[in-house]
Design a protein around this motif. Structure first.
Motif, PDB file in Angstrom:
ATOM      1  N   ARG A  42       0.827  -1.209   0.000  1.00  0.00           N
ATOM      2  CA  ARG A  42       0.000   0.000   0.000  1.00  0.00           C
ATOM      3  C   ARG A  42       0.857   1.255   0.000  1.00  0.00           C
ATOM      4  O   ARG A  42       0.608   2.211  -0.736  1.00  0.00           O
ATOM      5  CB  ARG A  42      -0.912  -0.019   1.230  1.00  0.00           C
ATOM      6  N   ALA A  43       1.915   1.259   0.827  1.00  0.00           N
ATOM      7  CA  ALA A  43       2.777   2.440   0.921  1.00  0.00           C
ATOM      8  C   ALA A  43       3.542   2.674  -0.378  1.00  0.00           C
ATOM      9  O   ALA A  43       3.646   3.817  -0.850  1.00  0.00           O
ATOM     10  CB  ALA A  43       3.753   2.285   2.089  1.00  0.00           C
ATOM     11  N   LEU A  44       4.083   1.612  -0.979  1.00  0.00           N
ATOM     12  CA  LEU A  44       4.845   1.796  -2.207  1.00  0.00           C
ATOM     13  C   LEU A  44       3.923   2.204  -3.359  1.00  0.00           C
ATOM     14  O   LEU A  44       4.323   2.971  -4.238  1.00  0.00           O
ATOM     15  CB  LEU A  44       5.608   0.522  -2.558  1.00  0.00           C
ATOM     16  N   LEU A 103      11.622   6.671 -16.121  1.00  0.00           N
ATOM     17  CA  LEU A 103      12.191   8.006 -15.941  1.00  0.00           C
ATOM     18  C   LEU A 103      11.720   8.638 -14.638  1.00  0.00           C
ATOM     19  O   LEU A 103      12.520   9.181 -13.864  1.00  0.00           O
ATOM     20  CB  LEU A 103      11.804   8.880 -17.139  1.00  0.00           C
ATOM     21  N   ARG A 104      10.441   8.594 -14.393  1.00  0.00           N
ATOM     22  CA  ARG A 104       9.896   9.224 -13.178  1.00  0.00           C
ATOM     23  C   ARG A 104      10.325   8.498 -11.906  1.00  0.00           C
ATOM     24  O   ARG A 104      10.431   9.115 -10.845  1.00  0.00           O
ATOM     25  CB  ARG A 104       8.369   9.269 -13.273  1.00  0.00           C
ATOM     26  N   SER A 105      10.559   7.206 -12.004  1.00  0.00           N
ATOM     27  CA  SER A 105      10.944   6.454 -10.808  1.00  0.00           C
ATOM     28  C   SER A 105      12.368   6.747 -10.364  1.00  0.00           C
ATOM     29  O   SER A 105      12.763   6.362  -9.261  1.00  0.00           O
ATOM     30  CB  SER A 105      10.787   4.950 -11.065  1.00  0.00           C
ATOM     31  N   GLN A 106      13.145   7.439 -11.184  1.00  0.00           N
ATOM     32  CA  GLN A 106      14.524   7.748 -10.814  1.00  0.00           C
ATOM     33  C   GLN A 106      14.606   8.632  -9.573  1.00  0.00           C
ATOM     34  O   GLN A 106      15.604   8.618  -8.865  1.00  0.00           O
ATOM     35  CB  GLN A 106      15.238   8.425 -11.985  1.00  0.00           C
ATOM     36  N   VAL A 107      13.559   9.417  -9.322  1.00  0.00           N
ATOM     37  CA  VAL A 107      13.586  10.315  -8.163  1.00  0.00           C
ATOM     38  C   VAL A 107      12.932   9.691  -6.936  1.00  0.00           C
ATOM     39  O   VAL A 107      12.946  10.269  -5.851  1.00  0.00           O
ATOM     40  CB  VAL A 107      12.899  11.659  -8.482  1.00  0.00           C
ATOM     41  N   VAL A 108      12.323   8.514  -7.107  1.00  0.00           N
ATOM     42  CA  VAL A 108      11.677   7.852  -5.973  1.00  0.00           C
ATOM     43  C   VAL A 108      12.751   7.317  -5.035  1.00  0.00           C
ATOM     44  O   VAL A 108      13.753   6.756  -5.469  1.00  0.00           O
ATOM     45  CB  VAL A 108      10.768   6.708  -6.454  1.00  0.00           C
ATOM     46  N   SER A 109      12.521   7.492  -3.758  1.00  0.00           N
ATOM     47  CA  SER A 109      13.528   7.134  -2.761  1.00  0.00           C
ATOM     48  C   SER A 109      12.949   6.177  -1.734  1.00  0.00           C
ATOM     49  O   SER A 109      11.762   6.236  -1.404  1.00  0.00           O
ATOM     50  CB  SER A 109      14.033   8.403  -2.062  1.00  0.00           C
ATOM     51  N   VAL A 110      13.791   5.304  -1.218  1.00  0.00           N
ATOM     52  CA  VAL A 110      13.378   4.465  -0.104  1.00  0.00           C
ATOM     53  C   VAL A 110      12.969   5.330   1.085  1.00  0.00           C
ATOM     54  O   VAL A 110      12.127   4.942   1.899  1.00  0.00           O
ATOM     55  CB  VAL A 110      14.514   3.491   0.280  1.00  0.00           C
ATOM     56  N   ARG A 111      13.501   6.534   1.149  1.00  0.00           N
ATOM     57  CA  ARG A 111      13.109   7.473   2.202  1.00  0.00           C
ATOM     58  C   ARG A 111      11.632   7.834   2.085  1.00  0.00           C
ATOM     59  O   ARG A 111      10.927   7.981   3.097  1.00  0.00           O
ATOM     60  CB  ARG A 111      13.985   8.729   2.116  1.00  0.00           C
ATOM     61  N   ASP A 112      11.125   7.961   0.855  1.00  0.00           N
ATOM     62  CA  ASP A 112       9.699   8.244   0.647  1.00  0.00           C
ATOM     63  C   ASP A 112       8.849   7.076   1.130  1.00  0.00           C
ATOM     64  O   ASP A 112       7.776   7.265   1.709  1.00  0.00           O
ATOM     65  CB  ASP A 112       9.421   8.488  -0.839  1.00  0.00           C
ATOM     66  N   TRP A 113       9.318   5.877   0.855  1.00  0.00           N
ATOM     67  CA  TRP A 113       8.599   4.662   1.274  1.00  0.00           C
ATOM     68  C   TRP A 113       8.509   4.603   2.802  1.00  0.00           C
ATOM     69  O   TRP A 113       7.440   4.355   3.377  1.00  0.00           O
ATOM     70  CB  TRP A 113       9.342   3.462   0.718  1.00  0.00           C
ATOM     71  N   ILE A 114       9.628   4.867   3.454  1.00  0.00           N
ATOM     72  CA  ILE A 114       9.665   4.825   4.917  1.00  0.00           C
ATOM     73  C   ILE A 114       8.789   5.927   5.516  1.00  0.00           C
ATOM     74  O   ILE A 114       8.045   5.698   6.481  1.00  0.00           O
ATOM     75  CB  ILE A 114      11.124   4.961   5.409  1.00  0.00           C
ATOM     76  N   LYS A 115       8.843   7.118   4.955  1.00  0.00           N
ATOM     77  CA  LYS A 115       8.028   8.234   5.451  1.00  0.00           C
ATOM     78  C   LYS A 115       6.539   7.901   5.369  1.00  0.00           C
ATOM     79  O   LYS A 115       5.768   8.200   6.294  1.00  0.00           O
ATOM     80  CB  LYS A 115       8.335   9.491   4.645  1.00  0.00           C
ATOM     81  N   THR A 116       6.130   7.274   4.288  1.00  0.00           N
ATOM     82  CA  THR A 116       4.721   6.894   4.139  1.00  0.00           C
ATOM     83  C   THR A 116       4.333   5.854   5.178  1.00  0.00           C
ATOM     84  O   THR A 116       3.259   5.930   5.786  1.00  0.00           O
ATOM     85  CB  THR A 116       4.475   6.353   2.719  1.00  0.00           C
ATOM     86  N   LEU A 117       5.197   4.879   5.418  1.00  0.00           N
ATOM     87  CA  LEU A 117       4.918   3.860   6.428  1.00  0.00           C
ATOM     88  C   LEU A 117       4.856   4.468   7.830  1.00  0.00           C
ATOM     89  O   LEU A 117       4.020   4.072   8.647  1.00  0.00           O
ATOM     90  CB  LEU A 117       5.986   2.765   6.367  1.00  0.00           C
ATOM     91  N   ARG A 118       5.722   5.439   8.095  1.00  0.00           N
ATOM     92  CA  ARG A 118       5.668   6.126   9.400  1.00  0.00           C
ATOM     93  C   ARG A 118       4.333   6.845   9.556  1.00  0.00           C
ATOM     94  O   ARG A 118       3.754   6.891  10.649  1.00  0.00           O
ATOM     95  CB  ARG A 118       6.810   7.133   9.521  1.00  0.00           C
ATOM     96  N   GLY A 119       3.853   7.436   8.463  1.00  0.00           N
ATOM     97  CA  GLY A 119       2.552   8.094   8.513  1.00  0.00           C
ATOM     98  C   GLY A 119       1.450   7.124   8.883  1.00  0.00           C
ATOM     99  O   GLY A 119       0.539   7.467   9.661  1.00  0.00           O
TER     100      GLY A 119
END
Length: 285
Positions: A42-44, A103-119
Motif C-alpha cells: 500500500r505504501a509503495l 524516468l519518473r521512478s529515478q527520483v523515488v527514494s526508499v526514504r519516501d517509502w519509509i516516510k509513508t509507512l511512518r505516517g
C-alpha cells in the motif's frame, strides 16, 4: 562502488509488477506476514502514484495542478522519451508509458517509502496493537536503508545503474562478462537477503523479456546466476520482533516465484546455481 536505486523501475518490467515484486521479496526476506506485506504494498503504491510512476490511481491525487502535471508528459520528459511535450500519458504507446515510468521512478527514494509507512504508524489507533506491531516491525527493517552509506548506496541519483544490464560489459559480438555482487559484509542479514533476491529476480524477469525479443532475431548470451548463502536469499532470515504473528516464513507467493524460476529458467537462457551449507534449509521446490 556503484549506486543502485532499487526503487527505480527496470526497463523491461512493468511498474505495477515491479512494485509487487519489491514488496513480496522484502516481506520474504524478513519472513513477514500478510499484514506487513499489505502495508509495504500500500505504501509503495502511494509513493509511485505521487511520483507519477503508476498511472491508474492518479485520480487519487488531491491537488488538481499536480494531477494535471502528472497526466501529461512534461518538456524535460518529452526529450528523454521522444514524444511531444503535453502528450497525455494515456495516448502513449505501451513502450512510451514504460519509458516514462522508468524516468519518473529515478527520483523515488526508499526514504519516501519509509516516510509513508511512518505516517501509517502514527495514524493507527493505539487500540489497534496488531497493526502498530506490524508497522513497527516493517519500519525496523527498512529504516536502516535511510541512514548513512546505505542511503547513499541505494538511494536515488542520476548515476544509479540499471541492474538488468549487469554483466553486459563486453563488445557486441560477446557482451557477457562476469559480475560479482559484493559489499554485504557490513549489511545485516535482512538487507542482504532482500537486495540479493530482488537483484536476481530483476535479472531473471529481464531475461524472460529478452527471450521474447530474441524471437525476432536479436541474440543474447546464456546467463548463469550463483546464489551464495542461498538458503537466506530464498527463504529469508529470522525476523524476531520484526515479523508479525501471521508470519508466513517465506510466503507461498514468493516460494512460487523461486520455483518457477528454477523450473522454467532453461528455456529463457538462465541457469541458477545454489551455494549453501545446509541443504535442508533450501525451499522444497
Amino acid at each position: 562502488p556503484m549506486r543502485w536505486n532499487f526503487l527505480q523501475v527496470p526497463k523491461r518490467i512493468e511498474a505495477s509488477r515491479y512494485r509487487t515484486m519489491v514488496c513480496e521479496l522484502f516481506a520474504n526476506a524478513g519472513r513477514m506476514g500478510p499484514r506487513q506485506l499489505g502495508f509495504l504494498r500500500r505504501a509503495l503504491t502511494e509513493v509511485y502514484t505521487r511520483a507519477g510512476v503508476l498511472f491508474n490511481d492518479l485520480a487519487s491525487i488531491s491537488d488538481p495542478a499536480r494531477r494535471a502535471e502528472l497526466e501529461t508528459v512534461q518538456s524535460t520528459e518529452a526529450v528523454a522519451i521522444g514524444v511531444p511535450p503535453g502528450t497525455n500519458i494515456l495516448a502513449l504507446s505501451p513502450a512510451g508509458q514504460q519509458a516514462l515510468s522508468v524516468l519518473r521512478s529515478q527520483v523515488v527514494s526508499v526514504r519516501d517509502w519509509i516516510k509513508t509507512l511512518r505516517g501509517y504508524y502514527f495514524a493507527v489507533q493505539k487500540s489497534d496493537q496488531a497493526s502498530r506491531t506490524s508497522l513497527e516491525g516493517v519500519l525496523l527493517r527498512l529504516e536502516q536503508f535511510d541512514e548513512g552509506q546505505m542511503f547513499r548506496q541505494y538511494g536515488p541519483g542520476a548515476d544509479s545503474i540499471a541492474i538488468e544490464d549487469l554483466g553486459l560489459l563486453g563488445p557486441d559480438d560477446d557482451p557477457w562478462g562476469v559480475a560479482v555482487i559484493e559489499g554485504g559484509a557490513e549489511m545485516d542479514e535482512f538487507s542482504k537477503a532482500a537486495l540479493f533476491s530482488l537483484l536476481a529476480n530483476v535479472l531473471y524477469a529481464d531475461a524472460v523479456v529478452r527471450r521474447r525479443e530474441s524471437l525476432a532475431g536479436k541474440k543474447f548470451p546464456i546467463m548463469d546466476i550463483f546464489f551464495e548463502e542461498a538458503n537466506k536469499v530464498l527463504s529469508g532470515v529470522s525476523s524476531g520482533a520484526a515479523s508479525d504473528s501471521e508470519s508466513t516464513s517465506g510466503g507461498g507467493s514468493v516460494a512460487a516465484i523461486w520455483e518457477s524460476m528454477w523450473r522454467d529458467g532453461r528455456k529463457y537462457g538462465v541457469f541458477l546455481h545454489l551455494l549453501a551449507q545446509t541443504v535442508s534449509k533450501i525451499p522444497q521446490g
